[in-house]
Design an enzyme around this catalytic site. Structure first.
Site, PDB file in Angstrom:
ATOM      1  N   HIS A  69      34.493  49.699  34.065  1.00  0.00           N
ATOM      2  CA  HIS A  69      35.848  50.233  34.306  1.00  0.00           C
ATOM      3  C   HIS A  69      35.897  51.763  34.257  1.00  0.00           C
ATOM      4  CE1 HIS A  69      35.885  50.807  29.994  1.00  0.00           C
ATOM      5  NE2 HIS A  69      36.985  51.523  30.151  1.00  0.00           N
ATOM      6  N   HIS A  95      38.031  57.184  35.014  1.00  0.00           N
ATOM      7  CA  HIS A  95      38.492  55.981  34.313  1.00  0.00           C
ATOM      8  C   HIS A  95      39.296  55.143  35.303  1.00  0.00           C
ATOM      9  CE1 HIS A  95      40.534  53.387  31.449  1.00  0.00           C
ATOM     10  NE2 HIS A  95      39.628  53.768  30.566  1.00  0.00           N
TER      11      HIS A  95
END
Length: 159
Positions: free
Chosen positions: A64, A79
């Site tokens: 992620h 992110h």
């Protein structure tokens, strides 16, 4: 003494979407710049690329987020989405190898947008310079559409 001669550097959009100011991110850690300064992209694309040339120092095991160290010493974090770590890697496909040297635009992670959205997660993606002590000045674009690997989203100078 000749600081005005310092070269400026840029980070390209790691994903296609709309650039937004970090203060608009609905997550206090990012909005208050606790993890670093930069910009966010409300992504519409599904492939996340390297925003600059450098070393892919880390890809989180859940895929992620990824971190890079650039040749000029800047440290960058991408992110992918908000709270997406909770998906434990579901909906994320790693396309690059941690520890490898990559060029701007190299695909790093692909996401299953529909799956992530169905699970109720946002794909707003903060792009952060995480070592502010090494950055002299920084500016970011906002409120414009950007294309992955093509448009500049951050310009900065190192100390």
């Amino acid at each position: 003494m000749f600081g005005f001669l310092k070269k400026s550097y840029e980070l390209l959009a790691p994903v296609t979407g709309k650039a937004i100011d970090l203060s608009q991110v609905p997550d206090e850690v990012f909005a208050q710049k606790m993890a670093g300064d930069g910009v966010a992209i409300d992504s519409t694309g599904d492939t996340f690329v390297a925003p600059a040339d450098g070393n892919l120092t880390m890809i989180f095991k859940t895929n992620h987020a990824f971190a890079m160290t650039l040749d000029n010493g800047a440290e960058v974090l991408v992110h992918i989405g908000l709270d997406t770590v909770e998906l434990q890697g579901e909906g994320f496909e790693r396309l690059a190898t941690e520890g490898s040297d990559v060029k701007a635009g190299t695909p790093i992670v692909r996401v299953n947008r529909d799956f992530i959205k169905e699970k109720g997660y946002s794909l707003i993606t903060p792009i952060l310079l995480t070592n502010p002590d090494a950055i002299k000045e920084m500016s970011a674009v906002k409120d414009i559409n950007v294309e992955a690997g093509k448009n500049k989203v951050i310009e900065y100078k190192t100390k």
